[in-house]
Design an enzyme around this catalytic site. Structure first.
Site, mmCIF file in Angstrom:
data_model
loop_
_atom_site.group_PDB
_atom_site.id
_atom_site.type_symbol
_atom_site.label_atom_id
_atom_site.label_comp_id
_atom_site.label_asym_id
_atom_site.label_seq_id
_atom_site.Cartn_x
_atom_site.Cartn_y
_atom_site.Cartn_z
ATOM 1 N N LYS A 20 54.292 34.881 36.144
ATOM 2 C CA LYS A 20 53.528 35.839 37.517
ATOM 3 C C LYS A 20 54.343 36.698 38.029
ATOM 4 O O LYS A 20 54.557 38.290 37.917
ATOM 5 C CB LYS A 20 53.307 35.167 38.305
ATOM 6 C CG LYS A 20 52.742 35.416 40.124
ATOM 7 C CD LYS A 20 53.244 34.576 41.035
ATOM 8 C CE LYS A 20 52.398 35.447 42.041
ATOM 9 N NZ LYS A 20 51.754 36.226 41.807
ATOM 10 N N LYS A 117 34.252 36.084 36.306
ATOM 11 C CA LYS A 117 34.730 34.115 35.411
ATOM 12 C C LYS A 117 34.447 34.044 34.324
ATOM 13 O O LYS A 117 32.983 33.988 33.956
ATOM 14 C CB LYS A 117 33.980 33.385 36.537
ATOM 15 C CG LYS A 117 34.042 33.495 38.264
ATOM 16 C CD LYS A 117 33.761 33.035 39.137
ATOM 17 C CE LYS A 117 33.258 32.025 38.820
ATOM 18 N NZ LYS A 117 33.503 30.854 38.628
ATOM 19 N N ARG A 521 47.971 36.532 39.528
ATOM 20 C CA ARG A 521 47.509 35.753 40.222
ATOM 21 C C ARG A 521 46.887 34.289 40.076
ATOM 22 O O ARG A 521 46.325 34.076 39.141
ATOM 23 C CB ARG A 521 46.323 36.113 41.196
ATOM 24 C CG ARG A 521 45.976 37.844 41.484
ATOM 25 C CD ARG A 521 47.590 37.614 43.062
ATOM 26 N NE ARG A 521 46.822 39.091 43.363
ATOM 27 C CZ ARG A 521 46.008 39.121 44.121
ATOM 28 N NH1 ARG A 521 45.431 37.988 44.916
ATOM 29 N NH2 ARG A 521 46.171 40.684 44.630
ATOM 30 N N GLU A 611 29.943 29.786 42.220
ATOM 31 C CA GLU A 611 30.148 29.857 40.981
ATOM 32 C C GLU A 611 30.323 28.040 40.408
ATOM 33 O O GLU A 611 30.933 28.195 39.414
ATOM 34 C CB GLU A 611 32.516 30.079 41.791
ATOM 35 C CG GLU A 611 32.397 31.520 42.207
ATOM 36 C CD GLU A 611 34.205 31.352 42.497
ATOM 37 O OE1 GLU A 611 34.714 30.436 41.846
ATOM 38 O OE2 GLU A 611 34.334 32.583 42.575
ATOM 39 N N HIS A 700 39.396 47.117 48.536
ATOM 40 C CA HIS A 700 39.777 46.728 46.621
ATOM 41 C C HIS A 700 40.360 47.942 46.766
ATOM 42 O O HIS A 700 41.489 48.339 46.032
ATOM 43 C CB HIS A 700 39.058 46.167 46.043
ATOM 44 C CG HIS A 700 38.279 44.833 46.064
ATOM 45 N ND1 HIS A 700 39.289 43.505 46.423
ATOM 46 C CD2 HIS A 700 37.801 44.137 46.332
ATOM 47 C CE1 HIS A 700 38.643 42.704 46.665
ATOM 48 N NE2 HIS A 700 37.115 43.187 46.609
#
Ligand code: GLN
Ligand code: ZN
Length: 775
Positions: A20, A117, A521, A611, A700
Site C-alpha cells: 500500500k 464488489k 485501500r 453487500e 468523490h
C-alpha cells in the site's frame, strides 16, 4: 493416505501494508518504478517463503497483484477499453494504473474503469468493459515473469488465472443487448496460448478460478462452460477448476463433468457439498477440499476437519488435496504481531499464516498419523472448547433480550406518512431541506489529536476539548452556509465501524488486521466474538454538545446493525441474524438515549446493506427480511416526532428496493451522482414511501458543484419524485475532502435550494408545511 496441500492465494498487501505505502509513494512520484518493483518482489519472495515453510506442495503465483487480480486478467488478455489508447505491445505499469485510477501521466485524464464488489466479499475489483469490438491478445508478461521468479527460488508453483467465464460474467457492457458470450471465440485462443506458455516454463498445474459456478447461471452460460473447457482441455497443463464462496448447487453435475484434471470446492460455505461432488466425480480427477475457512478468522476445529477428510476418503478413491476454502486475500496476514488482543481471545483466532499452519497439521495427521501432531491437535481442541464455554461469549441478559423481542418492538407507533407530517412541522423544515451525510473533513489537526490521544500523549480532557473545537467549527460553517439540518461532523471517528466496535461489549478490534478493500485501500474489520451489548452511550456527548450550539436540529449519526455486521468478522457459532439483532439492540439503546436527550433527527447508516446479499436468489429474501428487521429493531424505539434517516452508498439496488421501503426510515439519502439518477427512477417506479435525498454533489470528485448544476440535478429528480419528498445533500460523507472545497459546495447547495423554493412559489425561508394550500 496420500494428500497434497496447496493454497489458493495469499494476502498481497504485506503484514505492515508495505505494498500500500509503496503504491501510494509511486503514485505521488516519490519512488520510481524500479523501487516499486523491488518492494513488490520482496513481498512476493517473503510470502512464498512463508507458504513454503508451511509445507505446501504447490504455491500460488499470480495472486499477488499490484492492484486487482481481475484487472490483471484483463491486461493478460489484452482486453481493455480503447480510450486508454493502446492496441499493441505490452501493457506497462502506468497504463495499468490508469485503468484502475483514471489518471494519466501526461495530464490528460481518461475515465477510470468501474469498480464493484467481488462476489459477496468487501473486496472490489475493476470491472472488465465489454463490447462487440473488444479484441484479445497476450498483452502482459507479468505472470510469466513471476513464475520464473518463483522457480528460480526453487519453489514448486501453481499459477492462478481467472477463468474465462467468470471474467466475462464479471464484465459489463454499456450495450444492454450485447451478449457477453459472443466474446468467447476471441478469448479461447489467448487462454490457450497463456496455458501453453506456462507449460513451457515447466508448470504442471494451473489453478483456473471459476467462482461463477456457485451462482444461478443461465442455461447458455452452463453450455458455454462445456464448450470452453473442452477447448482448453487440449492445453499441455493440468487444470484445477477452482470454485468458492458457495455450493455448486445445481451446477454440480456440470462442474464435475468438465474435462479438467481436478476440481476445488468450498467446504467452509457449504460443508456438505462434498457428498454430491464425490457421487459425480470421476476417480482419475483430483478433488481439492477447501477445508479451512478463508473468509473468517476463527481457528478451526481440526478434529472435525479430519473427520470430513476421512468421510470423503471412504467414498472417493481419487487423489485428495487440502486447501483453504478460497484465497486468503480476505483475512489479515498474521496474528503474531497482535499484542493487544485479550489473552483469552487470541488463541481462538487464525489469520492467513495460522490457517496455513492448520493445513500443515491436517496434512501431517493424515499422512504420518495423528500421534505425530498430538500436541497440536490437543491445542486446537482446547481452543475450540474454551471459546465455546467462555464467559466473554455468553451474556445471558443479551440472549434473553433477543429471545423476547416482541412484534411491537419492530414497529413505530404511527404510519410513515403521518409521522412525516408531524416531523416537518415540529422541525420547522422548509421545502427541499439541505443537509449532509455526516462526516466533515478530517483535517491533519483532527487526525493528530486522535493519534496523540491513542498513544497517551495527550489527556482525555485535552482530547475532548480538541474534538469539541472541531465540532464547533463544523456548526459554524453549517450556519454560515445556511443548511437546514446540521451534523456534528464525526471528528472523533477514525472509521464508521471501528468507532462503534471499540465501544461495544462482545466486539474487539486489531492493531494490524488489515484486509485489502481495493487498490491500496485496506480496512481493518472488527471481530464480533461474543454476545453484543452497549455498556454506555457511544455518541451522546458529542451530539449533545453540537446541539447545544444551535437551534437548528442536529442529526445524530449511528452506523446501522447490518453494516456493522457486514463489515466485521462475525462469530460462526450462531446465525448471522442473531448477531445482527444483538447489534440492533445495542443501537436501539443509543437511539433511545439520543431521543431522551432531545435530539430530533437520528441517521442510521446502512451503507453495507446490499453487500450482505446472498449470492443465490432463493436465499436473498430471508436475508433481506432479517436485515430490515434489524434496522427496524434499532430505530423503532423512536417516537413519532423523531425523524429517522438512513444512508446508502452506491451499490446494486435493483432487487432490494422493496427492502429499502421495509426499513421504514422517514428519510433516505443515497449516492446517485454517478449512476445518472437511474436509481431515482427505480425508487419512483416502486413508489418508495419515504422522503429521499439523492446525492447532488459528487464527493468523490474534487470539482466544485455550481448552483446551476445542482439545480439541474434536483430538477431531474423532480421529474420522478414529488417536491415535498425531496432533500438536498451530497452523495456521501465529506471526510476525505478539504474545508476549502466543502464550504463553497455547501453554500451552493443552500443557494440552489433557495432558488428552487422561490421558483416553486413556496415561502423562501422558514417552515414549509406539507399541508399548506392542500387538503
Ligand atoms: N455518516 C458517514 C459519513 O458521512 C457515512 C459514510 C458512508 O456512507 N460510507 O462519513
Ligand atoms: Zn455513503
Amino acid at each position: 493416505m496420500s494428500i497434497k496441500l496447496h493454497n489458493l492465494g495469499f494476502p498481497r498487501i504485506g503484514a505492515r501494508r508495505e505494498l500500500k505505502f509503496a503504491l501510494e509513494r509511486y503514485w505521488r512520484g516519490e519512488i520510481d518504478l524500479e523501487q516499486l518493483e523491488t518492494i513488490a518482489s520482496g513481498l512476493r519472495k517473503l510470502h512464498w517463503r512463508l507458504q513454503a515453510d508451511a509445507g505446501l506442495d504447490y504455491l500460488p503465483v499470480g495472486d499477488s497483484s499490484f492492484y486487482d487480480h481481475v484487472l490483471d486478467t484483463s491486461v493478460l488478455l489484452g482486453a481493455f477499453p480503447e480510450r486508454f489508447g493502446q492496441s499493441s505491445g505490452q501493457v506497462d505499469m502506468d497504463l495499468y494504473f490508469r485503468m484502475a485510477r483514471g489518471r494519466s501521466a501526461d495530464g490528460k485524464s481518461a475515465r477510470a474503469c468501474e469498480m464493484t464488489k467481488w462476489f459477496n466479499t468487501n473486496y472490489h475489483y475493476i470491472v472488465p468493459e465489454l463490447d462487440s469490438g473488444l479484441s484479445f491478445r497476450a498483452a502482459c508478461d507479468r505472470l510469466f515473469h513471476w513464475v520464473d521468479e518463483a522457480h528460480a527460488l526453487g519453489h514448486k508453483v501453481k499459477p492462478v488465472v481467472l477463468g474465462p467465464l467468470t471474467w466475462l460474467w464479471l464484465g459489463k457492457s454499456a450495450d444492454r443487448d450485447f451478449d457477453r458470450l459472443d466474446l468467447l471465440d476471441g478469448m479461447i485462443p489467448v487462454y490457450q496460448r497463456i496455458l501453453t506458455r506456462l507449460a513451457g516454463l515447466g508448470v504442471e498445474w494451473v489453478q483456473i478460478d471459476e467462482p461463477a459456478l456457485v451462482l444461478d447461471l443461465p442455461i447458455a452460460w452452463q453450455n458455454a462452460y462445456e464448450r470452453v473447457y473442452h477447448a482448453l482441455q487440449r492445453s499441455p497443463v493440468k487444470l484445477l477448476l477452482t470454485t468458492y464462496f458457495g455450493a455448486l448447487g445445481d451446477n454440480v453435475s456440470l462442474a464435475c463433468r468438465l474435462p479438467v484434471a481436478g476440481i476445488h470446492i468450498d467446504l467452509a460455505c457449504a460443508p456438505d457439498q462434498w457428498l454430491p461432488v464425490v457421487d459425480r466425480l470421476a476417480r482419475y480427477k483430483i478433488l481439492s477440499l477447501g477445508l479451512i475457512d478463508g473468509r473468517n478468522i476463527w481457528r478451526s476445529d481440526l478434529a472435525v476437519k479430519l473427520d470430513v477428510v476421512r468421510s470423503v476418503r471412504s467414498r472417493y478413491q481419487g487423489e485428495l488435496w487440502l486447501a483453504p476454502s478460497c484465497s486468503l486475500l480476505h483475512v489479515p496476514m498474521d496474528l503474531e504481531p497482535e499484542t493487544s488482543l485479550a489473552a483469552e481471545i487470541r488463541p481462538w483466532l487464525a489469520f492467513a499464516r495460522q490457517k496455513l499452519g492448520e493445513l500443515q497439521i491436517l496434512g501431517r495427521a493424515l499422512t504420518e498419523g495423528e500421534e505425530v501432531v498430538g500436541p497440536e491437535l490437543a491445542a486446537s481442541a482446547l481452543a475450540v472448547q474454551q471459546r465455546r464455554i467462555s464467559e466473554r461469549l455468553n451474556d445471558k441478559a443479551v440472549k434473553t433480550r433477543v429471545e423476547t423481542i416482541a412484534a411491537e418492538d419492530l414497529h413505530r407507533a404511527t404510519p410513515r406518512e403521518q409521522r412525516l407530517r408531524l416531523q416537518t412541522e415540529s422541525l420547522g423544515l422548509p421545502l427541499y431541506p439541505v443537509t449532509t451525510i455526516g462526516s466533515f473533513p478530517q483535517t491533519d489537526a483532527i487526525r493528530e489529536a486522535r493519534r496523540k490521544y491513542r498513544q497517551g500523549m495527550i489527556k482525555k480532557s485535552r482530547y475532548k476539548q480538541l474534538m469539541k473545537e472541531a465540532i464547533a467549527h463544523a456548526i459554524q460553517v453549517q450556519k454560515r452556509c445556511g443548511l437546514d439540518v446540521f451534523v456534528h461532523g464525526e471528528p472523533e471517528r477514525n472509521d464508521m465501524v471501528e468507532y462503534f466496535a471499540e465501544q461495544l461489549q462482545g466486539v474487539t478490534t486489531t492493531q494490524n488486521g488489515w484486509v485489502q478493500s481495493y487498490g491500496s485501500r485496506c480496512v481493518k474489520p472488527p471481530i464480533v466474538f461474543g454476545d453484543v451489548a452497549r455498556p454506555r452511550a457511544m455518541t451522546l456527548e458529542w451530539i449533545e454538545y453540537a446541539q447545544s450550539l444551535t437551534d437548528r436540529p442536529v442529526k445524530a449519526m449511528l452506523t446501522g446493525p447490518v453494516t456493522l455486521l457486514n463489515w466485521a468478522f462475525v462469530r460462526d457459532d450462531q446465525p448471522r441474524r442473531t448477531t445482527a439483532l444483538q447489534l440492533a439492540l445495542a443501537l436501539r439503546d443509543e437511539v433511545a438515549d439520543l431521543a431522551a436527550s432531545g435530539i430530533r433527527i437520528i441517521q442510521v447508516d446502512e451503507a453495507a446493506l446490499a453487500e450482505g446479499l446472498p449470492l443465490r436468489k432463493p436465499e436473498q429474501e430471508g436475508y433481506l427480511n432479517w436485515a430490515t428487521e434489524a434496522f427496524r429493531l434499532a430505530t423503532a424505539v423512536a417516537g413519532d416526532q423523531i425523524q429517522i434517516h438512513t444512508h446508502m452508498c452506491y451499490s446494486e439496488f435493483n432487487g432490494i428496493l422493496q427492502a429499502l421501503a421495509a426499513m421504514d426510515a422517514d428519510v433516505m439519502t443515497l449516492e446517485s451522482c454517478r449512476s445518472d439518477m437511474a436509481l431515482v427512477d427505480a425508487l419512483a417506479q416502486c413508489e418508495y414511501p419515504g422522503q429521499i435525498g439523492p446525492g447532488v454533489y459528487d464527493i468523490h470528485s474534487p470539482n466544485l458543484p455550481d448552483v446551476e448544476s445542482i439545480i439541474g440535478r434536483v430538477e431531474k429528480i423532480l421529474e420522478w419524485i414529488a417536491p415535498e419528498k425531496v432533500w438536498i445533500n451530497p452523495d456521501c460523507g465529506l471526510k476525505t475532502r478539504q474545508w476549502t472545497e466543502v464550504e463553497p459546495a455547501l453554500q451552493n447547495l443552500a443557494e440552489a435550494a433557495r432558488r428552487l423554493r422561490l421558483s416553486s412559489g413556496a415561502v423562501a425561508v422558514g417552515p414549509y408545511r406539507v399541508s399548506a394550500g392542500g387538503p
